[in-house]
Structure formats: structure tokens, C-alpha cells
Design a protein around this motif. Structure first.
Motif, mmCIF file in Angstrom:
data_model
loop_
_atom_site.group_PDB
_atom_site.id
_atom_site.type_symbol
_atom_site.label_atom_id
_atom_site.label_comp_id
_atom_site.label_asym_id
_atom_site.label_seq_id
_atom_site.Cartn_x
_atom_site.Cartn_y
_atom_site.Cartn_z
ATOM 1 N N ASN A 46 0.810 -1.211 0.000
ATOM 2 C CA ASN A 46 0.000 0.000 0.000
ATOM 3 C C ASN A 46 0.845 1.263 0.000
ATOM 4 O OD1 ASN A 46 -2.416 -1.379 -0.004
ATOM 5 N ND2 ASN A 46 -2.602 -1.420 2.218
ATOM 6 N N THR A 47 2.061 1.162 0.526
ATOM 7 C CA THR A 47 2.970 2.307 0.535
ATOM 8 C C THR A 47 3.440 2.647 -0.877
ATOM 9 O OG1 THR A 47 3.735 1.770 2.776
ATOM 10 C CG2 THR A 47 5.174 3.166 1.430
ATOM 11 N N TYR A 48 3.562 1.626 -1.726
ATOM 12 C CA TYR A 48 4.111 1.827 -3.071
ATOM 13 C C TYR A 48 3.056 1.904 -4.163
ATOM 14 C CZ TYR A 48 8.884 1.216 -1.431
ATOM 15 O OH TYR A 48 10.095 1.382 -0.802
ATOM 16 N N VAL A 49 1.895 1.316 -3.922
ATOM 17 C CA VAL A 49 0.851 1.275 -4.946
ATOM 18 C C VAL A 49 -0.443 1.807 -4.347
ATOM 19 C CG1 VAL A 49 -0.398 -0.154 -6.604
ATOM 20 C CG2 VAL A 49 1.940 -0.765 -5.963
ATOM 21 N N GLU A 50 -0.962 2.878 -4.909
ATOM 22 C CA GLU A 50 -2.187 3.484 -4.388
ATOM 23 C C GLU A 50 -3.423 2.766 -4.919
ATOM 24 O OE1 GLU A 50 -2.244 7.592 -5.338
ATOM 25 O OE2 GLU A 50 -0.523 8.103 -4.044
ATOM 26 N N GLY A 51 -4.466 2.822 -4.121
ATOM 27 C CA GLY A 51 -5.779 2.391 -4.575
ATOM 28 C C GLY A 51 -6.027 0.902 -4.599
ATOM 29 N N LEU A 52 -5.204 0.117 -3.894
ATOM 30 C CA LEU A 52 -5.418 -1.327 -3.903
ATOM 31 C C LEU A 52 -6.700 -1.726 -3.172
ATOM 32 C CD1 LEU A 52 -1.803 -2.723 -3.345
ATOM 33 C CD2 LEU A 52 -3.100 -2.556 -5.482
ATOM 34 N N ASP A 53 -7.268 -0.788 -2.436
ATOM 35 C CA ASP A 53 -8.528 -1.070 -1.740
ATOM 36 C C ASP A 53 -9.740 -0.835 -2.635
ATOM 37 O OD1 ASP A 53 -7.959 1.638 -1.837
ATOM 38 O OD2 ASP A 53 -9.065 2.088 -0.005
ATOM 39 N N GLN A 54 -9.487 -0.479 -3.895
ATOM 40 C CA GLN A 54 -10.587 -0.173 -4.805
ATOM 41 C C GLN A 54 -10.912 -1.315 -5.767
ATOM 42 O OE1 GLN A 54 -12.191 2.781 -4.291
ATOM 43 N NE2 GLN A 54 -10.707 2.963 -2.604
ATOM 44 N N GLY A 55 -10.390 -2.497 -5.485
ATOM 45 C CA GLY A 55 -10.655 -3.613 -6.383
ATOM 46 C C GLY A 55 -10.216 -4.933 -5.777
ATOM 47 N N LYS A 56 -10.014 -5.942 -6.629
ATOM 48 C CA LYS A 56 -9.730 -7.298 -6.176
ATOM 49 C C LYS A 56 -8.387 -7.802 -6.714
ATOM 50 C CE LYS A 56 -14.636 -8.612 -5.863
ATOM 51 N NZ LYS A 56 -15.658 -9.622 -6.255
ATOM 52 N N ALA A 57 -7.963 -8.904 -6.151
ATOM 53 C CA ALA A 57 -6.748 -9.581 -6.604
ATOM 54 C C ALA A 57 -7.140 -10.884 -7.281
ATOM 55 C CB ALA A 57 -5.821 -9.865 -5.431
ATOM 56 N N MET A 58 -6.616 -11.100 -8.495
ATOM 57 C CA MET A 58 -6.807 -12.396 -9.143
ATOM 58 C C MET A 58 -5.546 -13.222 -8.889
ATOM 59 S SD MET A 58 -7.583 -13.571 -13.090
ATOM 60 C CE MET A 58 -5.851 -13.624 -13.547
ATOM 61 N N TYR A 59 -5.506 -13.812 -7.704
ATOM 62 C CA TYR A 59 -4.394 -14.677 -7.340
ATOM 63 C C TYR A 59 -4.804 -16.121 -7.602
ATOM 64 C CZ TYR A 59 -2.133 -10.749 -4.955
ATOM 65 O OH TYR A 59 -1.526 -9.553 -4.665
ATOM 66 N N LEU A 60 -4.020 -16.810 -8.410
ATOM 67 C CA LEU A 60 -4.302 -18.205 -8.750
ATOM 68 C C LEU A 60 -3.542 -19.088 -7.779
ATOM 69 C CD1 LEU A 60 -3.964 -17.669 -12.579
ATOM 70 C CD2 LEU A 60 -6.074 -17.765 -11.258
ATOM 71 N N LEU A 61 -4.265 -19.643 -6.829
ATOM 72 C CA LEU A 61 -3.677 -20.403 -5.731
ATOM 73 C C LEU A 61 -4.206 -21.836 -5.779
ATOM 74 C CD1 LEU A 61 -4.234 -17.712 -2.939
ATOM 75 C CD2 LEU A 61 -2.258 -17.966 -4.467
ATOM 76 N N PHE A 62 -3.334 -22.789 -5.442
ATOM 77 C CA PHE A 62 -3.700 -24.195 -5.586
ATOM 78 C C PHE A 62 -3.189 -25.003 -4.398
ATOM 79 C CE2 PHE A 62 -2.905 -22.247 -9.696
ATOM 80 C CZ PHE A 62 -4.096 -22.498 -10.370
ATOM 81 N N ILE A 63 -3.870 -26.105 -4.137
ATOM 82 C CA ILE A 63 -3.392 -27.063 -3.151
ATOM 83 C C ILE A 63 -2.775 -28.257 -3.875
ATOM 84 C CG2 ILE A 63 -5.058 -26.357 -1.400
ATOM 85 C CD1 ILE A 63 -6.652 -28.914 -2.103
ATOM 86 N N LYS A 64 -1.945 -28.997 -3.151
ATOM 87 C CA LYS A 64 -1.294 -30.177 -3.718
ATOM 88 C C LYS A 64 -1.600 -31.385 -2.846
ATOM 89 C CE LYS A 64 2.216 -27.852 -6.414
ATOM 90 N NZ LYS A 64 3.621 -27.849 -6.878
ATOM 91 N N PRO A 65 -1.291 -32.570 -3.320
ATOM 92 C CA PRO A 65 -1.671 -33.783 -2.575
ATOM 93 C C PRO A 65 -1.061 -33.816 -1.179
ATOM 94 C CG PRO A 65 -1.006 -34.342 -4.813
ATOM 95 C CD PRO A 65 -0.676 -32.898 -4.620
ATOM 96 N N GLU A 66 -1.823 -34.318 -0.233
ATOM 97 C CA GLU A 66 -1.329 -34.523 1.121
ATOM 98 C C GLU A 66 -1.483 -36.000 1.475
ATOM 99 O OE1 GLU A 66 -5.135 -33.416 3.891
ATOM 100 O OE2 GLU A 66 -3.966 -31.744 3.093
ATOM 101 N N ILE A 67 -0.683 -36.415 2.425
ATOM 102 C CA ILE A 67 -0.680 -37.832 2.783
ATOM 103 C C ILE A 67 -0.652 -37.944 4.312
ATOM 104 C CG2 ILE A 67 0.373 -38.655 0.667
ATOM 105 C CD1 ILE A 67 2.492 -38.160 3.740
ATOM 106 N N SER A 68 -0.712 -39.154 4.787
ATOM 107 C CA SER A 68 -0.618 -39.409 6.217
ATOM 108 C C SER A 68 0.632 -40.227 6.498
ATOM 109 C CB SER A 68 -1.853 -40.170 6.714
ATOM 110 O OG SER A 68 -3.011 -39.373 6.613
ATOM 111 N N THR A 69 1.315 -39.897 7.569
ATOM 112 C CA THR A 69 2.464 -40.684 8.003
ATOM 113 C C THR A 69 1.947 -41.956 8.673
ATOM 114 O OG1 THR A 69 2.631 -39.777 10.237
ATOM 115 C CG2 THR A 69 3.674 -38.524 8.439
#
Length: 623
Positions: free
Chosen positions: A130-153
Motif C-alpha cells: 500500500n505504501t508503493y501502490v495506491e488504490g489497492l482497496d478499490q478492487g480485487k486480486a486475481m491470485y491463482l492459488l492451488f493445493i497439492k496432494p497430502e498424505i498421512s504418516t
């Protein structure tokens, strides 16, 4: 030492950063005191400290260790022994690292409290942006986030990648949805276990909300480029969904369907026409700006092995800033970029002194002289190329505030979760200070020569895989006289390329015509012999393409040596580099290629749970 940060209060967040970096030494001493006081009576530390919890005794008695030194303790916890072997707090899960040991992902201990520390880390990033980029509160983020396989010990502990752990935690699910933290992707699409459905639904939601998007990104540059490639392959179907208001039938995950239906609520033929117009153009140069016109920057990690994707990202982004905000790993979250809009080559990370206790192993005191003397054909020093840096590492560590600008170090961490004086394997160079806190540029992973995504293939891994593949051709009378490799990222996904110089056992420079079936089997044998992270990326994640072998004519590696010597390498010290990063050196090899072969089959990948049982039992027999 858990601190809170309100991401909506930029001024308070920046004051907190100033306080942490100004008092870095005091914070570090407090962190170490808290870790030792809390864990001095664990089995591991008690063997060295005998119940004492002072810094001097800790640094004099507790050894600096590698993963191989601590894996017996991790194995015991994975098999059901109590957490107090290494941690006074309960170990709630094991985080699987992309690094490998014996072909298996490393497993790092984690606690519930560590999730709070990660939440603080993510929150403190917001005031910086927010210090470097103004107006980030005026919209959304298109962050492409994913999960990967999990297992049990074997004991039932969950083992999974660090980001999967965070996305599935209440810290992520219950994050305050303030004006700086609104994503175009519903949580249900992020948490979808089917990566293709997840990708499709996230891109669809991002397109539907295109006018609200102010920033786009993924964690790694490779993941973001895979999303662009996916969009290239599926934009027509996405447009059909938008035009009709109906989701494709093959999206079967109930949570995804329900979440997307709230956004894809009606036909939008005008939006479909616009997207179709942009995507059907002659070139996709600048496609990010065209599809998401209000975007201010692309947020992806472009340091380390991800730097190889910078030019491709710049092509698609149309000149948008590429922002690397953070430096983190499975072991610990380390630091943040206090100048996020800098050029990728200038990215430095300021280590946050409250995240862990940091020490540094100096790497070659006379590094400037060494860098001038040890020039290899990659145009880099041996240190920067991952060659022989192990013999340059000294044994005595340096504290965080005592590192020197321009000097190289290997990072060593002591965490709140049971790692003590642990060598992370990252080589860093000090670029400056912010108040009392040093800033570091990531140079490389120790011993890693090839990487496309989260895979990390060492020179030894590569040698073992090539040795296995040689068994296919040697009975046919072929000898492999030399080989090298490089990571080809000109296509998406990228893939490994191996250059092989072959000759016949008979005294002849002429090779017979190579059987494609045999050479394809060689490609497959190499892939089968690489570690489970590589094989998962190939088979499950599809983030690495088929391995390629390029056979070169006789004398090619002599030409490569001549080129390297012309660039300043020493005749006495020259050895064939096992990974090529110089474009000029690659051209020397490519100009002499006589045949190319790709792996036709995808290597096997078994769930880690099965492999882990065998690994654990083998290690117990050895201990």
C-alpha cells in the motif's frame, strides 16, 4: 514471540517494520531466548544443553546440521513418538519440502502456533504494498492459488506442502475479508483437489470480474505461466460459459460448482465477445493488460530458479511491474521485499528478526577474487553456478546483524517448531541494510543444477538418472562420452533437456541411425530415476513437460570446452558443466544436434504415504 499486524492500518504496519528492523539484534536475542527456554528439555536439545538455555552454550554445544542429521527424529515423530523429542509444543503436521532426501520430499515439523506466525507475515506485506501502490482497496486480486496432494504418516500425522497447509487452515479461511484482501477466486475453487477444475474455475471467476481486478499473480512465476497457457487452450470454452451463463459439464466438484454459480449468474454475451476479440488476436503479447485493464502489477516470485521466466512474463504482461514480495520455505518464512516495484534483478529481501533465529555460514571470504579467477563457461563464478561451493563454506556462523555487505552466506535457522541450527541450503549475498536488519539477494540453492517448478535436481540426482539410462544403450554397443543439461523454459510447461554425445565401441566417429523407441526409453528411464517431486510435477501437477534428449555429433563437447576457455575458464580447472545457463554455450551445443527424442510415457508417481513407510523402515534399520 507472536506479533499482530492489522493489514488495514498502513501507518501502524510500517511503524512495526521500522521497530523490528531498528531493533533487529534485540529481537533476535529475545527469539533465541524464547525458543531455548521453551525447548531446552526436549530430547534433542537436552543432549547438548543439559537443561541450560544460554546463547553461548547453545552456539558452542549444538551442532550446525543438515537434514540427514535430523531425519531420525522426524521419522520417530512420523511413526508416533511424542513431539517432545524436538518440540515442547505439539507437532500438528509435517510440511513436505520440495528438496529431497533419498528421492523423497523432506518433512519439516510444524505447530499450530506457526500458522499464526505465517498469518502475521502475510499481513505485514499489505502495508508495504500500500505504501508503493495506491488504490489497492478499490478492487480485487486475481491470485491463482492451488493445493497439492497430502498424505498421512504411519502415525496419522498429515504431511503436505506448506502452502497447502496454510490454505487449508482456519488462518486462511477465517482471514478478515477487508478491502485489501478480496480475491476473485472463491476459497472453494482454491481448495479443489482437482487441479484442472481448480484452474478453470479460478480463471473463469477472474474473467467474470475482470473490471475489478487490480493485481494478478500466483506464488511462483512457473504457476502463473501455466495459467496463461491453460487460458490459451481453454478461452473458447470459457467464453461459451460466459456467453450462456452455464458452467461446463465436466466441472463436477460440488463446492466449485456452487461457488462459481454465484458469480456466473446470468448470460453475458458482451463480455464473451470482448474476451473472444482479445484472445483471438495474432499475438498474445500484453494479454494481461488487455484482459484485465486495471491491473497495476503481477505478483509472482521471480528470484532464484524462477528468474528464467522473467522474459516470458514480460511478454504476456505488457510491461507491468513484476513484484516478488516474499522469501519463504517449508522450514520457515524468512523475509520480505521492502521495495516491491524494483526490477527483478534488484530484488533483495529483508529478513524479519521475529520469524526465527538466523545464523549465517560464510561462503569464501575472498569471494571477489574467487569470482574473478573461477570463471566457467556459463559466464558465472563457480559459486554462482552451484559448483564446489561446499568446500568454500566455513564452520563458524555469523549472527544476523553482523553479516557484511557483498559477502556470501548460507542461511542457518533455529525455529520455534523444532529445527535447531539447521542449514536451509540457500546461498545469499548481502546487498545492504534497512536500519539494523540486513537485506539479501537470493543466489542459488546449494547443489541444485536443474529446476522448472518446485523440483530441485542436484548434480548427483542427474548423474544417477543418466547412469540408469545408459543401461538401455550400452548393450547395443553405444558409449556415452559426455553429457550436460539445461532447463528449457521457452515452452510452457518447461522441460529438462539433456545433451548426449555418443560413440560406438568400435573405433568409428560415425553413429548408426538411432532407434527412436530405444532413445525414448532412455528419456523415460531418466525421468523414472529422478525424485518423487519431479515425478509428481510431471504426472500429477503437469507443471513439467516431457524430458528431451538431444544427441550431438562427435567432438561437440570439445567445442564446448573451447568456448568456455575463450570466456576465461582455466585449462587446468575446466570440467564439463552438468548444467548450462549461458545462451551462447547452449547455441554451441544446439548447432551440433543430430537427433532429438522425447519421453513418450509419463513417469510413475505413487502417493508419498506408501513410499514414506518404506523410507522410514529402511532408515530405522540403518539407525
Amino acid at each position: 514471540m507472536l506479533l499482530t499486524c492489522d493489514p488495514t492500518d498502513t501507518a501502524a504496519g510500517m511503524r512495526l517494520l521500522e521497530d523490528l528492523t531498528t531493533n533487529a539484534n534485540q529481537v533476535q536475542q529475545q527469539v533465541l531466548k524464547e525458543i531455548l527456554t521453551q525447548n531446552a528439555n526436549t530430547e534433542y536439545l537436552k543432549a547438548f544443553l543439559d537443561g541450560h538455555a544460554t546463547k553461548n552454550i547453545f552456539k558452542n554445544k549444538v551442532p550446525v546440521v543438515n537434514y540427514e542429521d535430523i531425519v531420525p527424529y522426524i521419522d520417530r515423530i512420523a511413526n508416533g513418538e511424542p513431539s517432545d523429542i524436538i518440540s515442547a509444543q505439539p507437532i500438528t503436521e509435517l510440511l513436505t519440502s520440495s528438496g529431497t532426501s533419498g528421492g523423497q520430499p523432506k518433512m519439516m515439523p510444524s505447530t499450530a502456533q506457526e500458522l499464526d506466525r505465517k498469518a502475521f507475515f502475510y499481513n505485514i506485506l499489505v502495508p508495504v504494498m500500500n505504501t508503493y501502490v495506491e488504490g489497492l482497496d478499490q478492487g480485487k486480486a486475481m491470485y491463482l492459488l492451488f493445493i497439492k496432494p497430502e498424505i498421512s504418516t504411519p502415525a496419522g500425522l498429515v504431511a503436505r506442502p506448506v502452502l497447502t497447509s496454510y490454505y487449508k487452515s482456519s488462518n486462511f479461511r477465517d482471514r478478515p475479508f477487508n478491502k485489501f484482501n478480496v480475491y476473485t477466486s472463491p476459497d472453494e475453487t482454491i481448495l479443489c483437489p482437482d487441479s484442472k477444475q481448480s484452474m478453470y474455475c479460478q480463471l473463469l471467476c477472474g474473467l467474470l470480474q475482470r473490471t475489478e481486478v487490480l493485481r494478478v499473480g500466483a506464488v511462483f512465476a512457473s504457476a502463473f505461466l501455466r495459467a496463461i497457457k491453460f487460458l490459451e487452450n481453454h478461452w473458447r470454452e470459457l467464453c461459451l460459459n460466459i456467453r450462456t451463463g452455464q458452467l461446463s459439464d465436466w466441472i463436477t466438484d460440488p463446492s466449485c460448482k456452487n461457488a462459481v454459480s454465484l458469480i456466473l449468474s446470468k448470460p453475458m454475451p458482451g463480455l464473451a465477445d470482448l474476451i473472444e476479440h482479445e484472445c483471438s488476436g495474432i499475438s498474445w503479447e500484453g494479454i494481461i493488460r488487455k484482459l484485465w485493464p486495471r491491473t497495476k502489477y503481477v505478483e509472482v516470485i521471480v528470484t532464484g530458479s524462477m528468474a528464467q521466466y522473467i522474459s516470458t512474463l514480460e511478454f504476456y504482461s505488457g510491461g507491468l511491474p513484476l513484484v516478488s514480495t516474499m522469501y519463504a520455505s517449508s522450514e520457515c518464512y524468512f523475509g520480505i521485499n521492502l521495495k516491491p516495484l524494483c526490477k527483478p534483478r534488484d530484488v533483495s529481501y529483508t529478513l524479519l528478526p521475529n520469524m526465527a533465529y538466523f545464523e549465517f555460514l560464510p561462503v569464501i571470504e575472498d569471494h571477489e577474487e574467487k569470482m574473478q579467477e573461477e570463471v566457467c563457461c556459463n559466464g558465472k563464478s563457480d559459486l554462482e553456478s552451484g559448483i564446489n561451493e561446499e568446500e568454500w563454506v566455513k564452520s563458524e556462523t555469523v549472527d544476523l546483524v553482523n553479516v557484511k555487505v557483498g559477502h556470501y552466506y548460507e542461511l542457518v535457522v533455529t525455529t520455534f517448531t523444532g529445527l535447531y541450527r539447521y542449514r536451509v541450503g540457500d546461498i545469499l549475498v548481502v546487498t545492504g541494510f534497512h536500519n539494523s536488519a540486513p537485506q539479501f539477494r537470493f543466489v542459488q540453492r546449494r547443489n541444485v543444477v536443474l529446476s522448472i517448478d518446485t523440483d530441485k535436481t542436484s548434480e548427483e540426482d542427474l548423474l544417477n538418472a543418466v547412469t540408469e539410462a545408459k543401461l538401455v544403450i550400452e548393450p547395443l554397443g553405444f558409449l556415452m562420452t559426455e553429457y550436460t543439461s539445461y532447463a528449457d523454459t521457452t515452452s510452457i510447461p518447461g522441460h529438462y533437456v539433456l545433451f548426449w554425445e555418443l560413440q560406438m565401441r568400435e573405433n568409428t566417429d560415425q553413429l548408426p541411425e538411432l532407434d527412436p523407441v530405444v532413445m525414448e526409453q532412455c528419456c523415460y528411464r531418466v525421468e523414472e530415476s529422478l525424485d518423487s517431486v519431479y515425478r509428481r510435477c510431471r504426472r500429477k501437477d503437469k507443471s513439467i513437460g516431457p524430458l528431451e534428449i538431444r544427441v550431438v555429433k562427435h567432438g561437440t563437447f570439445d567445442a564446448l570446452m573451447d568456448f568456455c576457455l575463450s570466456q576465461g575458464s582455466s585449462v587446468n580447472q575446466y570440467k564439463t558443466p552438468r548444467c548450462i545457463k549461458s545462451e551462447e554455450a547452449t547455441k554451441v551445443l544446439d548447432s551440433r544436434v543430430v537427433a532429438r527424442f522425447f519421453s513418450k510415457n509419463v513417469p510413475s508417481w505413487e502417493p508419498f504415504r506408501i513410499e514414506a513407510k518404506n523410507l522410514l523402515s529402511d532408515r530405522h534399520r540403518a539407525v
